[in-house]
Scaffold this active site. Structure first.
Site, PDB file in Angstrom:
ATOM      1  N   GLU A 237       0.882  -1.179   0.000  1.00 20.56           N
ATOM      2  CA  GLU A 237       0.000   0.000   0.000  1.00 20.56           C
ATOM      3  C   GLU A 237       0.910   1.217   0.000  1.00 20.56           C
ATOM      4  OE1 GLU A 237      -3.232  -0.058  -0.208  1.00 20.56           O
ATOM      5  OE2 GLU A 237      -3.709  -2.141   0.279  1.00 20.56           O
TER       6      GLU A 237
ATOM      7  N   CYS B 217      -2.299   9.306   2.052  1.00 15.97           N
ATOM      8  CA  CYS B 217      -1.964   8.677   0.772  1.00 15.97           C
ATOM      9  C   CYS B 217      -2.995   9.066  -0.279  1.00 15.97           C
ATOM     10  CB  CYS B 217      -1.904   7.168   0.935  1.00 15.97           C
ATOM     11  SG  CYS B 217      -3.362   6.492   1.736  1.00 15.97           S
TER      12      CYS B 217
HETATM   13  P1  NAD Z   1       8.001   5.318   4.790  1.00 17.87           P
HETATM   14  O1  NAD Z   1       8.081   4.571   3.505  1.00 17.87           O
HETATM   15  O2  NAD Z   1       9.101   6.249   5.114  1.00 17.87           O
HETATM   16  O3  NAD Z   1       7.884   4.294   6.023  1.00 17.87           O
HETATM   17  C1  NAD Z   1       6.825   3.375   6.127  1.00 17.87           C
HETATM   18  C2  NAD Z   1       7.229   2.204   6.985  1.00 17.87           C
HETATM   19  O4  NAD Z   1       8.161   1.388   6.257  1.00 17.87           O
HETATM   20  C3  NAD Z   1       7.957   2.584   8.280  1.00 17.87           C
HETATM   21  O5  NAD Z   1       7.490   1.753   9.313  1.00 17.87           O
HETATM   22  C4  NAD Z   1       9.416   2.312   7.953  1.00 17.87           C
HETATM   23  O6  NAD Z   1      10.215   2.058   9.084  1.00 17.87           O
HETATM   24  C5  NAD Z   1       9.291   1.092   7.072  1.00 17.87           C
HETATM   25  N1  NAD Z   1      10.403   0.834   6.158  1.00 17.87           N
HETATM   26  C6  NAD Z   1      11.125   1.721   5.445  1.00 17.87           C
HETATM   27  N2  NAD Z   1      12.039   1.091   4.682  1.00 17.87           N
HETATM   28  C7  NAD Z   1      11.892  -0.244   4.902  1.00 17.87           C
HETATM   29  C8  NAD Z   1      12.537  -1.418   4.402  1.00 17.87           C
HETATM   30  N3  NAD Z   1      13.526  -1.349   3.509  1.00 17.87           N
HETATM   31  N4  NAD Z   1      12.103  -2.619   4.840  1.00 17.87           N
HETATM   32  C9  NAD Z   1      11.081  -2.715   5.724  1.00 17.87           C
HETATM   33  N5  NAD Z   1      10.448  -1.635   6.248  1.00 17.87           N
HETATM   34  C10 NAD Z   1      10.837  -0.408   5.833  1.00 17.87           C
HETATM   35  O7  NAD Z   1       6.582   6.106   4.759  1.00 17.87           O
HETATM   36  P2  NAD Z   1       6.037   7.238   5.733  1.00 17.87           P
HETATM   37  O8  NAD Z   1       6.785   8.511   5.498  1.00 17.87           O
HETATM   38  O9  NAD Z   1       5.902   6.726   7.125  1.00 17.87           O
HETATM   39  O10 NAD Z   1       4.538   7.406   5.180  1.00 17.87           O
HETATM   40  C11 NAD Z   1       4.189   8.184   4.085  1.00 17.87           C
HETATM   41  C12 NAD Z   1       4.030   7.358   2.830  1.00 17.87           C
HETATM   42  O11 NAD Z   1       3.126   6.285   3.045  1.00 17.87           O
HETATM   43  C13 NAD Z   1       3.438   8.146   1.671  1.00 17.87           C
HETATM   44  O12 NAD Z   1       4.104   7.807   0.494  1.00 17.87           O
HETATM   45  C14 NAD Z   1       1.983   7.680   1.642  1.00 17.87           C
HETATM   46  O13 NAD Z   1       1.354   7.852   0.394  1.00 17.87           O
HETATM   47  C15 NAD Z   1       2.142   6.250   2.015  1.00 17.87           C
HETATM   48  N6  NAD Z   1       0.901   5.679   2.532  1.00 17.87           N
HETATM   49  C16 NAD Z   1       0.198   4.830   1.725  1.00 17.87           C
HETATM   50  C17 NAD Z   1      -1.009   4.315   2.150  1.00 17.87           C
HETATM   51  C18 NAD Z   1      -1.813   3.405   1.262  1.00 17.87           C
HETATM   52  O14 NAD Z   1      -2.707   2.736   1.781  1.00 17.87           O
HETATM   53  N7  NAD Z   1      -1.557   3.337  -0.035  1.00 17.87           N
HETATM   54  C19 NAD Z   1      -1.499   4.645   3.428  1.00 17.87           C
HETATM   55  C20 NAD Z   1      -0.748   5.488   4.229  1.00 17.87           C
HETATM   56  C21 NAD Z   1       0.455   6.004   3.767  1.00 17.87           C
END
Ligand code: NAD
Length: 501
Positions: free
Chosen positions: A255, A289
């Protein structure tokens, strides 16, 4: 409403030593001050959590699904009981306004209700067999430990969408919340554990929490004992997680980022459209998002819609999200602010006409990042192709609807989209196979604020995953096709003859 961390934690019954650990410093975006320090899970601790999760799974899968639903029902009740307190914590930790914090907890309650019903509806098909005296059917079985990696902007709802379904489907869960929002995760885990005690028959370690940065998430993605990783966050994160899990033939629900557009047609109810655009673009300070990031307005109404939008933007109340008169809170942190300013500078270079975007309330909150939402009049340009997680709305006129739809679709992401029209032909075209290419395509409502009853997720670089309602539960189970021969013969499929004598 409770406004301090100690008030909130004591109301939830969480001992203060849980937030006075060593390791991760938690800062509130409301004022930029430190509100807690929490323990980070080391490699060995994560390994032990996975082992425990596997044992919990082996017991939980044997519990009848409607009984599993009972645990989720109790958890939903616990959330009802603590809705306001948890919402205040969401606001304090991720900066969304209190009304949206309440909405987020309500979403958790809604998905619990949905999952309870689902626990009696994990149906498989029966299929007509081509062989006499045979019956074919599908059965759905639990998968195993499910890892849930979540983003900061929906610090609790995303976990609940996944865990409520995963649990009624018979799985155990391991949650790696965003490193920016571990407190809300600690609070949810605490409420879940209380519900499990009340339930009385849940195996220990059924739902566990591992706090840490990306490397903790990475450890989960690499581990073969975890058949499903549901990861919510940026496209950059998904690009790493996807191949790691695929390499070991695990499954993912991804997601990821969105770049969502609204098209406003000549026949639109403009007042309705304006409200939806402003909520979609500035709500949650542009950090959903599904936030509205692009707007295509028909040229015949462009000169009335855009000035009205600018007026609405100038009157939006920005400030402390715990104060109910404000509609827009802060950005999560300085990095988000820098990314916003970089995107605005780039769009100016590419010919954008900008209103807003500047930092505000610096006297009151010198360590926090409140901004005036930005509106940029800009024809399709490179910056418009990327998701900047901040309140920037790119506005452009269009002439032909088919062209507006093509431009809307011409971005790498495919999460949410909307059209405002009262013309049934336009509405139907937009939702048809020739219309929006997104996972969500709405008519006369905005891009954000989905209900839990529908499957949620998006196409292309949004990752393709679906969670929440409809039949999204199937991703949390494995399907077995069973053919049962109750005859005295052994006919082979496709009429193949294979006689041994
Ligand atoms: P992020 O990608 O920085 O982090 C999200 C999560 O992923 C965190 O828990 C982080 O620690 C983890 N993570 C990062 N790299 C990883 C890896 N290599 N392996 C495993 N885990 C890893 O995102 P953010 O800044 O917290 O959130 C914002 C983003 O999330 C935006 O792009 C938004 O659109 C997206 N988002 C999408 C949805 C959806 O349902 N499509 C919902 C909410 C947020």
């Amino acid at each position: 409403m409770m406004k301090t961390i100690s008030e909130i934690l004591s109301a939830l019954g969480i001992p203060l030593d849980k937030v006075e650990g060593k390791g991760l410093t938690v800062t509130s975006p409301v004022d930029g001050e430190t509100i807690a320090t929490v323990e980070i899970a080391g490699t060995e601790a994560v390994d032990a959590v996975i082992a425990q999760s596997k044992i919990a799974f082996e017991a939980w899968r044997a519990v009848p699904a409607p009984k599993r639903g009972e645990l989720v029902r109790l958890f939903g009740n616990k959330l009802r009981e603590h809705k306001e307190t948890l919402a205040a914590l969401v606001t304090l930790e991720c900066g969304k306004i209190y009304q949206e914090g309440l909405g987020e907890v309500q979403e958790m309650i809604d998905i619990c209700d949905f999952a309870v019903g689902l626990s009696r509806q994990l149906y498989g098909l029966t299929i007509a067999s081509e062989r006499p005296g045979h019956r074919m059917m599908e059965t759905w079985h639990p998968l195993g430990p499910v890892a849930i990696i979540s983003a900061f902007n929906f610090p609790v709802a995303v976990w609940s969408w996944n865990s409520a379904l995963a649990l009624v489907c018979g799985n155990s869960v391991i949650w790696k919340p965003s490193e920016k929002t571990p407190l809300t995760a600690i609070a949810c885990q605490h409420l879940f554990e209380q519900s499990a005690i009340e339930f009385g028959e849940a195996p220990e370690y059924l739902s566990q929490l591992v706090i840490g940065t990306a490397d903790v998430g990475e450890q989960l993605t690499k581990d073969k004992r975890i058949p499903l990783v549901s990861a919510t966050g940026s496209t950059a994160m998904g690009r790493k997680v996807g191949p790691v899990v695929a390499e070991r033939f695990g499954r993912t629900i991804l997601e990821l980022g969105g770049n969502n557009a609204i098209i406003v047609c000549p026949s639109a109810d403009i007042d309705m459209a304006l409200r939806a655009i402003v909520f979609g673009a500035v709500g949650t300070c542009g950090q959903r998002c599904t936030s509205t990031r692009r707007l295509y307005v028909h040229e015949s109404i462009y000169d009335s819609v855009v000035p009205a939008l600018k007026r609405a933007y100038s009157s939006v109340a920005i400030g402390n999200p715990l104060d109910e008169k404000h509609l827009v809170g802060p950005l999560i942190d300085e990095q988000a602010y820098t990314q916003m300013q970089n995107a605005l500078a780039l769009s100016a270079q590419q010919g954008g006409k900008l209103v807003g975007g500047e930092r505000v309330l610096t006297d009151q909150f010198p360590h926090a990042f409140y901004v005036q939402p930005a509106l940029v009049e800009l024809a399709d340009a490179a910056t418009v192709q990327t998701e900047t997680f901040a309140p920037i709305l790119y506005v452009q006129p269009y002439t032909e609807l088919t062209d507006a739809i093509a431009r809307q679709n011409d971005v790498p992401q495919g999460l949410s989209s909307a059209i405002f029209t009262t013309d049934v032909r336009e509405a139907e075209l937009f939702t048809s196979a020739m219309g929006s290419d997104c996972g969500i395509a709405n008519v006369n409502i905005g891009t954000s604020g989905a209900e839990i009853g529908g499957a949620f997720g998006g196409e292309k670089e949004t990752g393709g995953g679906r969670e929440s309602g409809s039949d999204a539960w199937k991703a949390y189970m494995r399907r077995a096709t069973n053919t049962i021969n109750y005859s005295r013969e052994l006919p082979l499929a496709q009429g193949i003859e294979f006689n041994l004598d």
